[in-house]
Design a protein around this motif. Structure first.
Motif, short mmCIF file in Angstrom:
data_model
loop_
_atom_site.label_atom_id
_atom_site.label_comp_id
_atom_site.label_asym_id
_atom_site.label_seq_id
_atom_site.Cartn_x
_atom_site.Cartn_y
_atom_site.Cartn_z
N ASP A 1 128.65 -19.87 73.96
CA ASP A 1 130.04 -21.17 74.52
C ASP A 1 131.31 -20.95 72.80
O ASP A 1 130.19 -20.48 71.94
N LYS B 1 133.52 -23.26 70.41
CA LYS B 1 134.27 -24.48 70.02
C LYS B 1 135.50 -24.46 69.83
O LYS B 1 135.48 -23.21 68.42
N GLN C 1 138.14 -25.93 67.54
CA GLN C 1 139.28 -27.66 67.53
C GLN C 1 140.61 -27.67 67.42
O GLN C 1 141.19 -27.03 66.79
N SER D 1 133.08 -22.22 66.55
CA SER D 1 132.37 -21.32 66.63
C SER D 1 132.30 -21.00 67.66
O SER D 1 132.52 -20.83 69.03
N GLY D 2 131.69 -19.54 68.14
CA GLY D 2 131.21 -18.88 69.23
C GLY D 2 131.04 -18.08 69.33
O GLY D 2 131.24 -16.72 67.51
N GLN E 1 136.60 -15.95 71.38
CA GLN E 1 137.31 -16.46 70.74
C GLN E 1 139.03 -15.97 71.15
O GLN E 1 139.38 -17.19 71.27
N VAL F 1 137.52 -31.80 69.61
CA VAL F 1 136.52 -30.24 69.24
C VAL F 1 136.22 -29.66 70.87
O VAL F 1 135.99 -30.97 71.84
N THR G 1 134.61 -27.68 74.11
CA THR G 1 134.00 -26.43 74.21
C THR G 1 134.38 -25.84 75.24
O THR G 1 134.12 -26.28 76.21
N ARG H 1 132.73 -22.77 77.86
CA ARG H 1 131.74 -22.18 78.07
C ARG H 1 132.29 -21.16 79.31
O ARG H 1 132.73 -20.76 79.72
#
Length: 68
Positions: A8, A10, A12, A28-29, A34, A61, A63, A65
């Motif tokens: 995943d 994430k 912003q 993150s990820g 990315q 945010v 997400t 997947r």
């Protein structure tokens, strides 16, 4: 997919008054995913958020997947 990386990502994001994504920052990820996640999110359109009957920009945010 070729690297068999899953996970995943994430991000912003700021969604402007018209529903377009205007700012993005990876939270993150997996590094290999990315760029693809940001490319996908850049194409998305949202219904504008409404406050006091007027469209407003919002931060959220998202997400994304990547799973088989």
């Amino acid at each position: 997919m070729q690297a068999n990386v899953q996970g995943d990502v994430k991000i912003q994001a700021t969604i402007d008054e018209t529903g377009r994504v205007t700012k993005m920052k990876v939270v993150s990820g997996p590094a290999l995913l990315q760029h693809a996640a940001m490319d996908a999110l850049r194409q998305w359109r949202y219904a504008p958020s409404i406050l006091d009957e007027k469209p407003v920009a919002v931060d959220m945010v998202v997400t994304i997947r990547f799973h088989r």
